[in-house]
Motif scaffolding. Structure first.
Motif, mmCIF file in Angstrom:
data_model
loop_
_atom_site.group_PDB
_atom_site.id
_atom_site.type_symbol
_atom_site.label_atom_id
_atom_site.label_comp_id
_atom_site.label_asym_id
_atom_site.label_seq_id
_atom_site.Cartn_x
_atom_site.Cartn_y
_atom_site.Cartn_z
ATOM 1 N N SER A 260 47.706 16.515 41.020
ATOM 2 C CA SER A 260 46.505 17.238 41.495
ATOM 3 C C SER A 260 45.118 16.482 41.047
ATOM 4 C CB SER A 260 46.397 18.716 40.715
ATOM 5 O OG SER A 260 48.418 18.989 39.941
ATOM 6 N N ASN A 269 41.859 21.423 48.542
ATOM 7 C CA ASN A 269 41.451 22.291 48.151
ATOM 8 C C ASN A 269 41.916 22.706 46.675
ATOM 9 O OD1 ASN A 269 41.000 25.597 47.487
ATOM 10 N ND2 ASN A 269 39.391 25.194 48.873
ATOM 11 N N LYS A 270 41.394 22.986 45.575
ATOM 12 C CA LYS A 270 41.441 23.526 43.603
ATOM 13 C C LYS A 270 42.576 24.496 44.092
ATOM 14 C CE LYS A 270 37.276 22.678 42.460
ATOM 15 N NZ LYS A 270 36.428 22.628 41.204
ATOM 16 N N ALA A 271 42.332 25.476 44.313
ATOM 17 C CA ALA A 271 42.544 26.737 44.612
ATOM 18 C C ALA A 271 44.017 26.528 45.390
ATOM 19 C CB ALA A 271 42.073 28.237 45.277
ATOM 20 N N ASP A 272 43.992 26.283 46.063
ATOM 21 C CA ASP A 272 45.336 25.508 47.296
ATOM 22 C C ASP A 272 46.223 24.523 46.049
ATOM 23 O OD1 ASP A 272 44.295 26.986 49.674
ATOM 24 O OD2 ASP A 272 43.947 25.215 50.706
ATOM 25 N N ALA A 274 46.481 24.298 43.091
ATOM 26 C CA ALA A 274 46.835 25.372 42.263
ATOM 27 C C ALA A 274 47.788 25.668 42.100
ATOM 28 C CB ALA A 274 46.224 25.989 41.260
ATOM 29 N N ALA A 275 47.628 26.579 43.338
ATOM 30 C CA ALA A 275 48.926 27.414 43.578
ATOM 31 C C ALA A 275 50.504 27.117 44.493
ATOM 32 C CB ALA A 275 48.570 28.213 44.972
ATOM 33 N N SER A 282 51.102 26.218 38.001
ATOM 34 C CA SER A 282 50.146 26.558 38.371
ATOM 35 C C SER A 282 49.356 27.160 37.704
ATOM 36 C CB SER A 282 51.083 27.851 39.257
ATOM 37 O OG SER A 282 49.823 28.555 40.524
ATOM 38 N N ALA A 286 45.668 25.051 37.427
ATOM 39 C CA ALA A 286 44.649 25.472 37.605
ATOM 40 C C ALA A 286 43.258 25.744 36.831
ATOM 41 C CB ALA A 286 44.662 27.243 38.237
ATOM 42 N N ASN A 287 43.967 25.552 35.167
ATOM 43 C CA ASN A 287 42.802 25.490 34.420
ATOM 44 C C ASN A 287 42.617 24.124 34.171
ATOM 45 O OD1 ASN A 287 42.845 28.729 33.283
ATOM 46 N ND2 ASN A 287 44.228 27.982 32.593
ATOM 47 N N ARG A 290 39.494 23.354 36.917
ATOM 48 C CA ARG A 290 38.665 23.767 37.294
ATOM 49 C C ARG A 290 37.251 23.245 37.099
ATOM 50 N NH1 ARG A 290 38.896 27.494 32.917
ATOM 51 N NH2 ARG A 290 37.791 25.387 31.973
ATOM 52 N N THR A 294 35.072 18.243 43.942
ATOM 53 C CA THR A 294 36.061 18.767 44.763
ATOM 54 C C THR A 294 35.540 17.668 45.762
ATOM 55 O OG1 THR A 294 34.382 19.398 46.417
ATOM 56 C CG2 THR A 294 36.052 20.628 45.374
#
Length: 304
Positions: A260, A269-272, A274-275, A282, A286-287, A290, A294
């Motif tokens: 990741s 994208n970080k959120a993408d 992690a998801a 996930s 994400a943690n 965080r 980027t």
């Protein structure tokens, strides 16, 4: 090195024969460091392009093997290497990964504070990981020698990625303790075979490696030293690696967090990112990512 390509079928066969159903002591049987892994006896390690890997990307995974941290090497050989390789091929953040494994200890206390495999593109990296000496040493000196890999990477690796394309590789150190402050001239000579003109601070070591590698550190925040003294660990790493630290809560999710981080450094994208992982992975990812910056490609980012 790295003139072959990762094949999950080779991994499955190797895992069945050499890993599955065995204890860590049955997997890692070396009682001392092999000469071929001794950095002081290595002129340099190469990651070179080939017909099968025309755009090689060097990736160094340097894990603490002191105390209980040998579990990370065990986790990597049980599933982590396969996760890193297959997910990079599937997600394609970089091309043609060549993986090097390092075992990190304590230059003030251990016999073998750094061991270094070849760069490999196929199952040979698992074979070499299995031959590392899990010293389980360290001492009560408040840290480990996480900076040795940086000096080795800066001074004793040669890569087509950088020499031909000015593309940096990736260097991840992994552990639970603070870092000892750099590498002394005496340590560099004894353990790396290098004649330095001055002692290097931790910041010096990171800056050297950052010329040719995107540098990250993975802190195992819920185990060992960091579980009880995380603030102490943070104080030694955050000033020298701002926005390049992954706080991983589950040691079995180190590989996913590393993949990741590479994706994010390459612009995802970080959120993408992690998801994209399933279940509790996930949340762990994400943690972990965080606080990462980027984008990437320019080395360590210092905030003002």
């Amino acid at each position: 090195m790295g003139y072959a390509r990762w094949d999950p079928a080779d991994w499955n066969s190797y895992n069945t024969k050499h890993v599955a159903g065995k204890s860590a002591s049955e997997i890692f049987t070396s009682s001392k460091m092999k000469d071929s892994f001794d950095p002081s006896k290595i002129e340099f390690r190469e990651s070179r392009d080939s017909d099968i890997n025309p755009n090689s990307t060097p990736i160094i995974l340097a894990s603490d093997v002191t105390g209980s941290m040998g579990m990370i090497a065990e986790s990597m050989i049980r599933k982590g290497l396969n996760t890193v390789a297959t997910e990079i091929y599937d997600r394609k953040p970089v091309t043609d990964p060549h993986i090097m494994a390092m075992a990190v200890g304590d230059a003030e206390c251990d016999r073998s504070p750094l061991q270094v495999t070849q760069f490999e593109g196929d199952i040979k990296i698992a074979e070499q990981l299995k031959e590392l000496y899990i010293e389980r040493g360290g001492g009560g000196n408040g840290g480990e020698s996480y900076m040795l890999p940086h000096v080795f990477a800066a001074m004793k690796t040669r890569t087509d990625a950088f020499e031909k394309r000015r593309k940096k590789g990736y260097l991840f150190t992994i552990g639970d303790e603070p870092t000892l402050d750099g590498v002394t001239m005496k340590q560099a000579k004894r353990f790396l075979g290098l004649d330095l003109q001055t002692n290097l601070s931790a910041e010096d070591c990171v800056n050297l490696a950052s010329r040719t590698y995107e540098v990250f550190h993975v802190i195992l925040s819920t185990v060992g030293y960091a579980k009880y003294r995380l603030d102490e660990v943070k104080r030694t790493f955050e000033p020298i690696l701002p926005q390049r630290i992954l706080y991983v809560e589950d040691p079995d999710k180190v590989a996913e967090s590393i993949v990741s981080a590479i994706q994010i450094c390459e612009g995802a994208n970080k959120a993408d990112v992690a998801a994209s992982w399933s279940g509790d992975t996930s949340l762990v990812v994400a943690n972990a990512v965080r606080d990462l910056a980027t984008g990437g490609g320019t080395g360590i980012r210092r905030l003002t």
